[in-house]
Design an enzyme around this catalytic site. Sequence first.
Site: not given
Ligand SMILES: *Cc1c(COP(=O)(O)O)cnc(C)c1O
Length: 386
Positions: A101, A198
């Site tokens: 990420y 997510k």
């Molecule tokens: C969005 C995301 C993150 C970071 O998460 P946040 O809640 O935005 O801080 C980390 N890893 C993956 C795979 C992501 O999609």
Amino acid sequence: MSRHDLPTRLVHPPQDRDPRTGASSIPIYQTSTYHQADPEHLSRYDYARSDNPTREALEQAVADLEGGTRGFAFASGMAAISSVLMIFQAGDHLVVGEDIYGGTYRVLTTLFKRWGLTVSFADGTDLERLAAAITPATKAIFVETPSNPTLKITDLAAVAALARRHGLLAITDNTFMTPLLQRPLELGFDLVVHSATKFIGGHSDLIAGLAVVKDPELGRRLRQVQNGFGAILGPQDSWLTLRGLKTLGARLEQQQRGADIVARWLLERLEVQTVYYPGLAAHPGHEIHRRQAAGAGAVLSFELANKGLALQLLKQVRLPLVAVSLGGVESILSYPATMSHASMPAGERAARGITDSLVRLSVGLESPADLIADLEQALATPTDPT
Ligand SMILES: *Cc1c(COP(=O)(O)O)cnc(C)c1O
């Protein structure tokens, strides 16, 4: 661990109702501190950075789902990942999958670099390259599968075995799959992190992060960071995340079905050059993914014939949000070149197949037929040149 199946455990986590009143939802304990009736012997709850019952219900729920001994809830996915990185110290070295990420790449190459943590990035799909990157200072391997945005697949059991042979911690970001589809601790991993922003939260209305450990001693180390550094998830957002978990099974199942339909439709389109989705038999990681996960998930990406067509699609679609993020009830279309991977040098991006004609689609709960019709009209509607 509970004996029930995962869909049941989503709805009936270890705390599935309020123990005091029987209320169907865990109360939001909006408090900073707790009265101590006996000042010489403080109660189980003394201060809410350390312990909050709403957060605790969520932490127990995710630990149960991942099959770990202890769960942790953080203010964001990045807070979870950064807190996990804080269990290491200056001079330690990590081997990290190169398709990690973007935010993780950024903290590793900026903040944690300043604090003396060293990193080698290697192709997570290539076990020999991961192994070759291990040095005497290496303490952990950190991978992510499917990767973002081209959905490359890393063999989790093989990486866990490699880590074990070298006495390293195996860490993975399981955001794209959720514990419903993939449980890395059962494949030998030591630590799993999530952006609960997510699929777990699922409604594009929350920022949250989770971590789960297998070993209680590792749990004590992470607890020290959570309590000391203090990047905890607040009670309101813990409650929203708990609520999101209850419908995760139904949402993900339907979104995954939609993604499969859309992926197969995209394959037939002349404007589309490549479709990246691990559910397709032609995907290079298809077999490994099928072995280690219960489904292909609801995120796919595809490469259009040229940049102009990608921009036209992004401008003309009506149903999907055009945005950073994924995993919401609404479809979300993103443009890695200017969004998730904007901070990556163009050369690095190109080497990873992240071209200016690549778009990523997180399929939501809309009817697949409506979504396809929308994509079709967007591809057929040139943007006004004026
Ligand atoms: C969005 C995301 C993150 C970071 O998460 P946040 O809640 O935005 O801080 C980390 N890893 C993956 C795979 C992501 O999609």
